[in-house]
Scaffold this motif. Structure first.
Motif, PDB file in Angstrom:
ATOM      1  N   HIS A 118     -60.335  23.513  16.050  1.00  0.00           N
ATOM      2  CA  HIS A 118     -61.581  24.194  15.713  1.00  0.00           C
ATOM      3  C   HIS A 118     -62.730  23.181  15.694  1.00  0.00           C
ATOM      4  CE1 HIS A 118     -64.228  27.162  13.946  1.00  0.00           C
ATOM      5  NE2 HIS A 118     -64.545  26.296  12.993  1.00  0.00           N
ATOM      6  N   SER A 119     -63.891  23.587  16.182  1.00  0.00           N
ATOM      7  CA  SER A 119     -65.084  22.732  16.256  1.00  0.00           C
ATOM      8  C   SER A 119     -64.833  21.486  17.094  1.00  0.00           C
ATOM      9  CB  SER A 119     -65.567  22.327  14.856  1.00  0.00           C
ATOM     10  OG  SER A 119     -65.945  23.462  14.132  1.00  0.00           O
ATOM     11  N   SER A 120     -64.019  21.631  18.137  1.00  0.00           N
ATOM     12  CA  SER A 120     -63.699  20.481  18.993  1.00  0.00           C
ATOM     13  C   SER A 120     -64.650  20.367  20.172  1.00  0.00           C
ATOM     14  CB  SER A 120     -62.273  20.619  19.524  1.00  0.00           C
ATOM     15  OG  SER A 120     -62.177  21.723  20.385  1.00  0.00           O
ATOM     16  N   GLY A 121     -65.594  21.289  20.279  1.00  0.00           N
ATOM     17  CA  GLY A 121     -66.445  21.309  21.462  1.00  0.00           C
ATOM     18  C   GLY A 121     -65.940  22.306  22.484  1.00  0.00           C
ATOM     19  N   ILE A 122     -64.713  22.812  22.293  1.00  0.00           N
ATOM     20  CA  ILE A 122     -64.261  23.968  23.054  1.00  0.00           C
ATOM     21  C   ILE A 122     -64.803  25.183  22.312  1.00  0.00           C
ATOM     22  CG2 ILE A 122     -62.238  25.218  23.917  1.00  0.00           C
ATOM     23  CD1 ILE A 122     -60.720  22.531  23.617  1.00  0.00           C
ATOM     24  N   ALA A 123     -65.260  26.179  23.058  1.00  0.00           N
ATOM     25  CA  ALA A 123     -66.030  27.263  22.444  1.00  0.00           C
ATOM     26  C   ALA A 123     -65.139  28.203  21.646  1.00  0.00           C
ATOM     27  CB  ALA A 123     -66.797  28.021  23.520  1.00  0.00           C
ATOM     28  N   LEU A 217     -60.695  15.364  24.873  1.00  0.00           N
ATOM     29  CA  LEU A 217     -61.236  15.511  23.518  1.00  0.00           C
ATOM     30  C   LEU A 217     -61.777  14.170  23.027  1.00  0.00           C
ATOM     31  CD1 LEU A 217     -58.529  17.894  22.019  1.00  0.00           C
ATOM     32  CD2 LEU A 217     -60.682  18.468  23.153  1.00  0.00           C
ATOM     33  N   VAL A 218     -63.014  13.919  23.392  1.00  0.00           N
ATOM     34  CA  VAL A 218     -63.685  12.668  23.023  1.00  0.00           C
ATOM     35  C   VAL A 218     -63.986  12.637  21.537  1.00  0.00           C
ATOM     36  CG1 VAL A 218     -65.787  11.300  23.361  1.00  0.00           C
ATOM     37  CG2 VAL A 218     -64.653  12.381  25.327  1.00  0.00           C
ATOM     38  N   ASP A 219     -64.365  13.786  20.985  1.00  0.00           N
ATOM     39  CA  ASP A 219     -64.750  13.860  19.578  1.00  0.00           C
ATOM     40  C   ASP A 219     -64.369  15.236  19.054  1.00  0.00           C
ATOM     41  OD1 ASP A 219     -65.832  13.752  17.082  1.00  0.00           O
ATOM     42  OD2 ASP A 219     -67.892  13.365  17.709  1.00  0.00           O
ATOM     43  N   LYS A 220     -63.396  15.279  18.129  1.00  0.00           N
ATOM     44  CA  LYS A 220     -62.911  16.549  17.599  1.00  0.00           C
ATOM     45  C   LYS A 220     -63.598  16.939  16.293  1.00  0.00           C
ATOM     46  CE  LYS A 220     -58.531  15.227  18.001  1.00  0.00           C
ATOM     47  NZ  LYS A 220     -57.050  15.303  17.926  1.00  0.00           N
ATOM     48  N   PRO A 293     -70.651   7.516  23.530  1.00  0.00           N
ATOM     49  CA  PRO A 293     -70.452   6.469  24.540  1.00  0.00           C
ATOM     50  C   PRO A 293     -69.255   6.729  25.445  1.00  0.00           C
ATOM     51  CG  PRO A 293     -71.071   5.480  22.449  1.00  0.00           C
ATOM     52  CD  PRO A 293     -70.905   6.946  22.186  1.00  0.00           C
ATOM     53  N   ASN A 294     -68.165   7.248  24.882  1.00  0.00           N
ATOM     54  CA  ASN A 294     -66.978   7.503  25.697  1.00  0.00           C
ATOM     55  C   ASN A 294     -67.179   8.655  26.685  1.00  0.00           C
ATOM     56  OD1 ASN A 294     -65.625   5.396  24.542  1.00  0.00           O
ATOM     57  ND2 ASN A 294     -64.147   6.635  23.410  1.00  0.00           N
ATOM     58  N   THR A 295     -68.087   9.568  26.360  1.00  0.00           N
ATOM     59  CA  THR A 295     -68.427  10.624  27.322  1.00  0.00           C
ATOM     60  C   THR A 295     -68.974   9.992  28.593  1.00  0.00           C
ATOM     61  OG1 THR A 295     -69.035  12.060  25.445  1.00  0.00           O
ATOM     62  CG2 THR A 295     -69.736  12.754  27.654  1.00  0.00           C
ATOM     63  N   LEU A 296     -69.885   9.052  28.438  1.00  0.00           N
ATOM     64  CA  LEU A 296     -70.496   8.393  29.596  1.00  0.00           C
ATOM     65  C   LEU A 296     -69.489   7.521  30.337  1.00  0.00           C
ATOM     66  CD1 LEU A 296     -73.920   7.398  28.004  1.00  0.00           C
ATOM     67  CD2 LEU A 296     -73.437   9.337  29.487  1.00  0.00           C
ATOM     68  N   GLU A 297     -68.607   6.866  29.609  1.00  0.00           N
ATOM     69  CA  GLU A 297     -67.568   6.058  30.256  1.00  0.00           C
ATOM     70  C   GLU A 297     -66.692   6.940  31.154  1.00  0.00           C
ATOM     71  OE1 GLU A 297     -67.113   2.898  30.349  1.00  0.00           O
ATOM     72  OE2 GLU A 297     -68.384   2.135  28.737  1.00  0.00           O
ATOM     73  N   ILE A 298     -66.326   8.108  30.651  1.00  0.00           N
ATOM     74  CA  ILE A 298     -65.485   9.024  31.432  1.00  0.00           C
ATOM     75  C   ILE A 298     -66.215   9.491  32.679  1.00  0.00           C
ATOM     76  CG2 ILE A 298     -64.483  11.349  31.417  1.00  0.00           C
ATOM     77  CD1 ILE A 298     -63.763  10.780  28.424  1.00  0.00           C
ATOM     78  N   LYS A 340     -54.357  10.184  33.039  1.00  0.00           N
ATOM     79  CA  LYS A 340     -53.460   9.439  32.151  1.00  0.00           C
ATOM     80  C   LYS A 340     -53.669   7.933  32.279  1.00  0.00           C
ATOM     81  CE  LYS A 340     -49.920  13.030  32.422  1.00  0.00           C
ATOM     82  NZ  LYS A 340     -48.593  13.403  32.996  1.00  0.00           N
ATOM     83  N   ARG A 341     -53.963   7.492  33.492  1.00  0.00           N
ATOM     84  CA  ARG A 341     -54.105   6.053  33.753  1.00  0.00           C
ATOM     85  C   ARG A 341     -55.442   5.505  33.280  1.00  0.00           C
ATOM     86  NH1 ARG A 341     -53.522   6.475  38.800  1.00  0.00           N
ATOM     87  NH2 ARG A 341     -55.703   6.267  39.457  1.00  0.00           N
ATOM     88  N   GLU A 342     -56.536   6.276  33.458  1.00  0.00           N
ATOM     89  CA  GLU A 342     -57.861   5.696  33.254  1.00  0.00           C
ATOM     90  C   GLU A 342     -58.740   6.394  32.214  1.00  0.00           C
ATOM     91  OE1 GLU A 342     -60.079   4.308  36.598  1.00  0.00           O
ATOM     92  OE2 GLU A 342     -58.386   4.524  37.974  1.00  0.00           O
ATOM     93  N   LEU A 343     -58.416   7.622  31.841  1.00  0.00           N
ATOM     94  CA  LEU A 343     -59.334   8.361  30.979  1.00  0.00           C
ATOM     95  C   LEU A 343     -58.820   8.613  29.568  1.00  0.00           C
ATOM     96  CD1 LEU A 343     -60.730  11.046  33.491  1.00  0.00           C
ATOM     97  CD2 LEU A 343     -61.514   8.690  33.065  1.00  0.00           C
ATOM     98  N   VAL A 344     -57.515   8.661  29.385  1.00  0.00           N
ATOM     99  CA  VAL A 344     -56.953   9.022  28.083  1.00  0.00           C
ATOM    100  C   VAL A 344     -57.394   8.058  26.983  1.00  0.00           C
ATOM    101  CG1 VAL A 344     -54.787   9.150  26.778  1.00  0.00           C
ATOM    102  CG2 VAL A 344     -54.992  10.327  28.965  1.00  0.00           C
ATOM    103  N   ASP A 345     -57.585   6.801  27.329  1.00  0.00           N
ATOM    104  CA  ASP A 345     -57.989   5.813  26.323  1.00  0.00           C
ATOM    105  C   ASP A 345     -59.353   6.135  25.717  1.00  0.00           C
ATOM    106  OD1 ASP A 345     -55.674   4.417  26.638  1.00  0.00           O
ATOM    107  OD2 ASP A 345     -56.523   2.832  27.896  1.00  0.00           O
ATOM    108  N   TYR A 346     -60.153   6.947  26.392  1.00  0.00           N
ATOM    109  CA  TYR A 346     -61.472   7.304  25.871  1.00  0.00           C
ATOM    110  C   TYR A 346     -61.437   8.577  25.023  1.00  0.00           C
ATOM    111  CZ  TYR A 346     -63.016   3.874  29.295  1.00  0.00           C
ATOM    112  OH  TYR A 346     -63.192   2.712  30.015  1.00  0.00           O
ATOM    113  N   CYS A 347     -60.271   9.188  24.895  1.00  0.00           N
ATOM    114  CA  CYS A 347     -60.119  10.404  24.092  1.00  0.00           C
ATOM    115  C   CYS A 347     -59.750  10.044  22.654  1.00  0.00           C
ATOM    116  CB  CYS A 347     -59.024  11.308  24.671  1.00  0.00           C
ATOM    117  SG  CYS A 347     -59.320  11.860  26.358  1.00  0.00           S
ATOM    118  N   GLN A 348     -60.198  10.846  21.724  1.00  0.00           N
ATOM    119  CA  GLN A 348     -59.852  10.619  20.328  1.00  0.00           C
ATOM    120  C   GLN A 348     -58.346  10.818  20.141  1.00  0.00           C
ATOM    121  OE1 GLN A 348     -62.361  12.749  17.580  1.00  0.00           O
ATOM    122  NE2 GLN A 348     -60.996  12.397  15.845  1.00  0.00           N
TER     123      GLN A 348
END
Length: 366
Positions: A118-123, A217-220, A293-298, A340-348
């Motif tokens: 809930h309130s994760s940025g998914i509607a 999920l960059v920010d939950k 910041p992680n949004t922009l990195e992704i 999995k290789r390059e983006l997961v590290d930027y997720c919460q």
């Protein structure tokens, strides 16, 4: 068509109690709706992919009560009583009472759960309010003795459910059906309406079938600025009118893109729409930034990967920090490996959700 169409005739049937369960998905806008008029009317049209796995399941139990002068309900999320949800439901019931005059006759127990945070940025408001609207419409159908399964009757049911959902949360009107839903009057799209969402009526190329959406999920956490406040800041925004025109133009362009299957043109519009949405936030008064910041990195990682591989992967954003990674089904294996290789590290906590296009809400039990 006007709102008057959805005011029912006196009900012919009566029910003392009952229960209905519905599940409804979230959706992700490709052309964004940002800014609204009175009564949840959008300032510009939008179009969205209906999702499949990110959904809300709501059980609405109802029982007759003696006092018919006020609304009576309790709300539970994952089995926990949520008093803080009640003001929004109260506002929703006030808006729709004229269209569902049975609301004050019953006490409702609303039990809801999401397949995503809930309130994760998914509607969650979109999936939650559309599930609620479908439950309420199912009750109204029970109160109407003369029931028809004709196409005309089903169209009315879907339109009214979408209409009611819109009065709870604007984007909720795009979750009742799928796979592509238009909301907002547009000159080039037959049947489009400000009052409810409608199925996209034209040809769609095979490239867009079973389209994939992996949500990073960059920010939950709770958003710093609610969508309601953000929409309000479009009033008097220096770039608002041009933005509304841009949305009309982009929706017109998508008609030929969906028909031809031109994924490069699709990517340009969808990514531009996402960044424009956040640009409007950053240039409102007061201004605010929901990206992290992680949004922009992704985003930069996606651009680099696309340049290196000629992939058709792209991104879009809602009014939050999380990133929806969009890609055709035939790239599913390769893109998931990239994620999995390059983006997961930027997720919460490394969290992400794999989803794809779905086909709307479902009545589970009655």
């Amino acid at each position: 068509m006007t709102e008057q169409k959805f005011i029912p005739k006196p009900y012919s049937n009566s029910k003392q109690k009952g229960s209905v369960t519905c599940a409804s998905p979230s959706n992700i806008a490709l052309v964004k709706y940002w800014g609204k008029k009175e009564h949840q009317i959008p300032e510009n049209p939008s179009i969205s992919f209906t999702l499949d796995n990110c959904k809300t399941t709501t059980t609405l139990s109802y029982s007759k009560k003696e006092d018919i002068n006020s609304f009576s309900f309790d709300v539970f999320l994952d089995g926990v009583l949520k008093e803080d949800f009640k003001p929004k439901i109260e506002t929703f019931f006030k808006r729709i009472e004229i269209y569902l005059p049975f609301l004050k006759e019953y006490h409702f127990k609303i039990e809801t759960s999401n397949t995503f945070p809930h309130s994760s940025g998914i509607a969650s408001s979109a999936s939650g309010m559309s599930a609620m609207a479908l439950c309420l419409m199912s009750i109204e159908k029970e109160l109407t003795v003369i029931q028809s399964d004709s196409e005309e009757s089903q169209n009315y049911f879907n339109q009214k459910a979408s209409f009611l959902a819109r009065l709870g949360s604007g984007s909720a009107c795009r979750s009742l059906e799928g796979d592509l839903i238009v909301w907002g009057t547009h000159n080039d799209i037959d049947g489009s309406s400000n009052l409810f969402g409608t199925k996209y009526p034209y040809d769609v190329h095979q490239n867009f079938k079973n389209y994939q959406d992996t949500i990073l999920l960059v920010d939950k956490g709770e958003k710093q600025v609610s969508s309601t406040v953000g929409h309000g800041l479009m009033h008097g925004h220096p770039y608002a009118e041009r933005r509304f025109m841009q949305a009309h133009e982009n929706l017109s362009k998508l008609i030929s893109i969906f028909k031809s299957g031109d994924l490069d043109a699709f990517i340009k519009i969808v990514e531009s729409e996402a960044l424009t949405l956040h640009a409007m936030m950053m240039t409102s008064m007061p201004y605010f930034i929901l990206m992290k910041p992680n949004t922009l990195e992704i985003i930069n990682k996606i651009w680099a990967y696309r340049n290196q591989t000629q992939s058709k992967v792209s991104f879009t954003l809602d009014a939050g920090a999380n990133v929806h990674v969009l890609y055709p089904e035939n790239e599913k294996v390769a893109v998931l490996e990239f994620i999995k290789r390059e983006l997961v590290d930027y997720c919460q906590n490394g969290h992400y959700i794999c989803d794809q296009i779905g086909f709307g809400a479902q009545l589970i039990d009655n």
